[in-house]
Design a protein around this motif. Structure first.
Motif, PDB file in Angstrom:
ATOM      1  N   VAL A  82      -1.789  45.946 -23.768  1.00  0.00           N
ATOM      2  CA  VAL A  82      -1.485  46.581 -22.479  1.00  0.00           C
ATOM      3  C   VAL A  82      -0.864  45.589 -21.510  1.00  0.00           C
ATOM      4  O   VAL A  82       0.176  45.852 -20.906  1.00  0.00           O
ATOM      5  CB  VAL A  82      -2.765  47.193 -21.876  1.00  0.00           C
ATOM      6  CG1 VAL A  82      -2.537  47.562 -20.407  1.00  0.00           C
ATOM      7  CG2 VAL A  82      -3.183  48.430 -22.654  1.00  0.00           C
ATOM      8  N   ILE A  83      -1.485  44.425 -21.347  1.00  0.00           N
ATOM      9  CA  ILE A  83      -1.000  43.489 -20.333  1.00  0.00           C
ATOM     10  C   ILE A  83       0.344  42.897 -20.728  1.00  0.00           C
ATOM     11  O   ILE A  83       1.197  42.653 -19.864  1.00  0.00           O
ATOM     12  CB  ILE A  83      -2.033  42.378 -20.044  1.00  0.00           C
ATOM     13  CG1 ILE A  83      -2.316  41.537 -21.277  1.00  0.00           C
ATOM     14  CG2 ILE A  83      -3.324  42.989 -19.522  1.00  0.00           C
ATOM     15  CD1 ILE A  83      -3.293  40.397 -21.032  1.00  0.00           C
ATOM     16  N   GLN A  84       0.571  42.677 -22.016  1.00  0.00           N
ATOM     17  CA  GLN A  84       1.865  42.154 -22.435  1.00  0.00           C
ATOM     18  C   GLN A  84       2.975  43.163 -22.156  1.00  0.00           C
ATOM     19  O   GLN A  84       4.072  42.790 -21.712  1.00  0.00           O
ATOM     20  CB  GLN A  84       1.832  41.794 -23.924  1.00  0.00           C
ATOM     21  CG  GLN A  84       1.025  40.541 -24.230  1.00  0.00           C
ATOM     22  CD  GLN A  84       0.954  40.236 -25.711  1.00  0.00           C
ATOM     23  OE1 GLN A  84       1.148  41.110 -26.561  1.00  0.00           O
ATOM     24  NE2 GLN A  84       0.664  38.981 -26.041  1.00  0.00           N
ATOM     25  N   ILE A 158      -5.970  50.085 -16.002  1.00  0.00           N
ATOM     26  CA  ILE A 158      -5.025  50.267 -14.893  1.00  0.00           C
ATOM     27  C   ILE A 158      -4.926  48.994 -14.058  1.00  0.00           C
ATOM     28  O   ILE A 158      -3.830  48.561 -13.676  1.00  0.00           O
ATOM     29  CB  ILE A 158      -5.463  51.456 -14.016  1.00  0.00           C
ATOM     30  CG1 ILE A 158      -5.340  52.766 -14.815  1.00  0.00           C
ATOM     31  CG2 ILE A 158      -4.633  51.530 -12.740  1.00  0.00           C
ATOM     32  CD1 ILE A 158      -5.902  53.976 -14.088  1.00  0.00           C
ATOM     33  N   LEU A 159      -6.082  48.374 -13.798  1.00  0.00           N
ATOM     34  CA  LEU A 159      -6.092  47.137 -13.008  1.00  0.00           C
ATOM     35  C   LEU A 159      -5.327  46.032 -13.737  1.00  0.00           C
ATOM     36  O   LEU A 159      -4.546  45.289 -13.122  1.00  0.00           O
ATOM     37  CB  LEU A 159      -7.533  46.709 -12.754  1.00  0.00           C
ATOM     38  CG  LEU A 159      -7.758  45.585 -11.738  1.00  0.00           C
ATOM     39  CD1 LEU A 159      -7.211  45.977 -10.372  1.00  0.00           C
ATOM     40  CD2 LEU A 159      -9.242  45.262 -11.636  1.00  0.00           C
ATOM     41  N   GLY A 160      -5.529  45.927 -15.032  1.00  0.00           N
ATOM     42  CA  GLY A 160      -4.825  44.906 -15.804  1.00  0.00           C
ATOM     43  C   GLY A 160      -3.329  45.132 -15.827  1.00  0.00           C
ATOM     44  O   GLY A 160      -2.540  44.182 -15.705  1.00  0.00           O
ATOM     45  N   ALA A 161      -2.906  46.384 -15.981  1.00  0.00           N
ATOM     46  CA  ALA A 161      -1.476  46.682 -15.979  1.00  0.00           C
ATOM     47  C   ALA A 161      -0.858  46.386 -14.621  1.00  0.00           C
ATOM     48  O   ALA A 161       0.262  45.872 -14.522  1.00  0.00           O
ATOM     49  CB  ALA A 161      -1.247  48.148 -16.360  1.00  0.00           C
ATOM     50  N   ALA A 162      -1.598  46.682 -13.542  1.00  0.00           N
ATOM     51  CA  ALA A 162      -1.093  46.387 -12.194  1.00  0.00           C
ATOM     52  C   ALA A 162      -0.987  44.878 -11.970  1.00  0.00           C
ATOM     53  O   ALA A 162      -0.005  44.395 -11.393  1.00  0.00           O
ATOM     54  CB  ALA A 162      -2.003  47.017 -11.145  1.00  0.00           C
TER      55      ALA A 162
END
Length: 267
Positions: A82-84, A158-162
């Protein structure tokens, strides 16, 4: 007699909702138009990670934190994916605009710095959540991974993607060419993802490495998603959410400031 608009006021009001919607829509459609690269490819990559670990050490590896090794591993790989992808979505969009010289098409419309940041980060979050949901379905159905607290897992996702979407904007603003962006990805983003408890519990690390891991906000993201999926974690989910939220706020604030001042964006 007409009403004179105050100096500095926009005819769109405090928020240009239409412009914000169109920017966010552009960012979402941008990755959906090549979904085989942006959604399917990360799903395949996550599956390969799990397959390799299952074949290599899965049968001989004991439980980790009281759960099967693959169940422990799955949330970490999901979060890393997700974060990548969130980072790649925001950074590539802004970087391409800078290199091709059409960044003016984004800066000229009546959009404030906050609206620009929200629009770009919305695209990053949408891509991250879509990747998370598709990967999560495969893990739950294919591996039987439980979902102890699905809304907690979604909140950390969601927090990680933001967070990584904002970091992607910062990287794209700083970078002057694609080589710079590749260096940031290889030497900052990838180590943050791999050295944050993705494949292991930090309980087994020496004291100084545990302390270093607790300084990495990505650790709290992975740990939070892991708690949401399998119900166990290395640290308090509440503490993890607070640290990750603070890091996200700081990154988005810096992105907003650089958009507002035009740092490395305006000739």
């Amino acid at each position: 007699m007409g009403i004179t608009r105050q100096m500095g006021a926009r005819r769109f009001g405090r928020w240009n909702w239409l412009g914000l919607y169109e920017l966010a829509r552009r960012e979402v459609m941008r990755f959906l138009s090549v979904w085989t690269q942006t959604v399917l490819a990360p799903l395949v990559t996550a599956g390969l990670f799990l397959a390799v670990f299952a074949l290599a050490i899965g049968p001989s590896r004991g439980d980790v934190m009281g759960v099967p090794f693959l169940h422990f591993l799955a949330p970490g790989i999901l979060t890393m994916t997700v974060i990548q992808n969130a980072f790649a979505n925001a950074s590539s969009s802004l970087m391409v605009a800078k290199v091709q010289g059409n960044i003016v098409d984004t800066l000229m419309p009546p959009l404030s710095a906050a609206e620009l940041v929200i629009g770009y980060v919305t695209g990053a979050v949408a891509r991250g959540v879509l990747v998370a949901v598709s990967t999560g379905i495969v893990m739950v159905v294919g591996l039987g991974v439980p979902l102890a607290h699905p809304f907690v897992a979604l909140a950390f996702t969601i927090l990680g993607a933001a967070l990584l979407g904002g970091l992607g904007l910062i990287a794209a603003i700083l970078a002057e060419k694609f080589d710079h962006m590749a260096a940031i990805t290889n030497f900052i983003v990838t180590p943050l993802a791999f050295l944050s408890g993705t494949f292991y519990s930090i309980e087994g690390l020496p004291g100084w490495l545990q302390a270093a891991s607790h300084m990495n906000p990505v650790f709290y993201l992975i740990d939070g998603v892991r708690f949401g999926v399998i119900g166990v974690s290395d640290s308090s989910p509440a503490l993890g959410f607070a640290v990750a939220a603070a890091a996200t706020a700081a990154v988005l604030a810096l992105s907003w400031y650089w958009f507002r001042t035009g740092y490395r964006l305006k000739a």
